[in-house]
Design an enzyme around this catalytic site. Sequence first.
Site, PDB file in Angstrom:
ATOM      1  N   SER A 189       0.852  -1.187   0.000  1.00 40.59           N
ATOM      2  CA  SER A 189       0.000   0.000   0.000  1.00 40.59           C
ATOM      3  C   SER A 189       0.891   1.242   0.000  1.00 40.59           C
ATOM      4  O   SER A 189       2.039   1.189   0.459  1.00 40.59           O
ATOM      5  CB  SER A 189      -0.894   0.009   1.246  1.00 40.59           C
ATOM      6  OG  SER A 189      -1.581   1.237   1.378  1.00 40.59           O
ATOM      7  N   TYR A 202      -2.299  -0.553  10.415  1.00 44.49           N
ATOM      8  CA  TYR A 202      -2.282  -0.898   8.997  1.00 44.49           C
ATOM      9  C   TYR A 202      -1.001  -0.406   8.331  1.00 44.49           C
ATOM     10  O   TYR A 202      -0.364  -1.143   7.555  1.00 44.49           O
ATOM     11  CB  TYR A 202      -3.509  -0.307   8.310  1.00 44.49           C
ATOM     12  CG  TYR A 202      -3.660  -0.689   6.866  1.00 44.49           C
ATOM     13  CD1 TYR A 202      -4.055  -1.976   6.499  1.00 44.49           C
ATOM     14  CD2 TYR A 202      -3.423   0.232   5.854  1.00 44.49           C
ATOM     15  CE1 TYR A 202      -4.203  -2.332   5.180  1.00 44.49           C
ATOM     16  CE2 TYR A 202      -3.562  -0.118   4.515  1.00 44.49           C
ATOM     17  CZ  TYR A 202      -3.952  -1.390   4.179  1.00 44.49           C
ATOM     18  OH  TYR A 202      -4.093  -1.737   2.864  1.00 44.49           O
TER      19      TYR A 202
END
Length: 262
Positions: free
Chosen positions: A137, A150
């Site tokens: 990501s 995350y």
Amino acid sequence: MNLRGKRILVTGAAGGIGRLVCLRLAGQGAELLLADRPGDALDTLLGELGGQAVALPTNLLEDGAGERLAADAQATGQIDVVINLAGIMSFRLFQNESADNLQRMWQVNVIAPMQLTRALLPAMVARGSGRIVNIGSIFGSIAFACFTTYSANKFAVRGFSEALRRELEGSGVDVTYIAPRYTKTPINAGAAARMSEALKMNMDEPDVVAANILRAIEKDAKDYYIGFPECLFVRINAILPRLVDGVMRKQNAQIREFARNE
């Protein structure tokens, strides 16, 4: 990489991005192993793909899930590519993150793909071919407030990919790290979606991300960042992180307001 005839294991296969990746891979003539939680979504995808796919129901939250999935996949034949796509997200103040959720996120986002990769590597190295594809990501290069767990997970995936690529140099086994930006999928629902809309964050549709994942694999890319100007910010953050601190200060205050009620 020519995908025709390649046997590809995809985790998170029935998810918002995973399903579209699988359909595109099948369109290129790949043979697919679909790893996801048992349920209607996996059954539906298997039906869509017909004879080009085998379902491997799995729960990556279970201890040793990565190793078991590798054994199940290899029992069906040679694995040419693994795409570590399964993931879970958390949007909240870190002080409100539960111990259980911390464990769940590290298990699914980091430990399980590392276990799976480790178990598949000996056969790939022995024959001198294979590809590990890790879906990270932009949050794995630029850490965002209230996505603390995350972001930490995705930083770990990026580090794992970089170290493994260097370790495997010359072996014939390649590693591709792909970093999407914010994507409109169920994983980003709720407060995270409301926040991203309010802040007018750049967002991609799942099919755009799926198309880029295939492009990265076909180009044999080592690192592939999806979205501009995010790919530029990644470079700036790597060199001048304190500058980025200042640029994001106002945005961070807004993000915290959305996260307080999560």
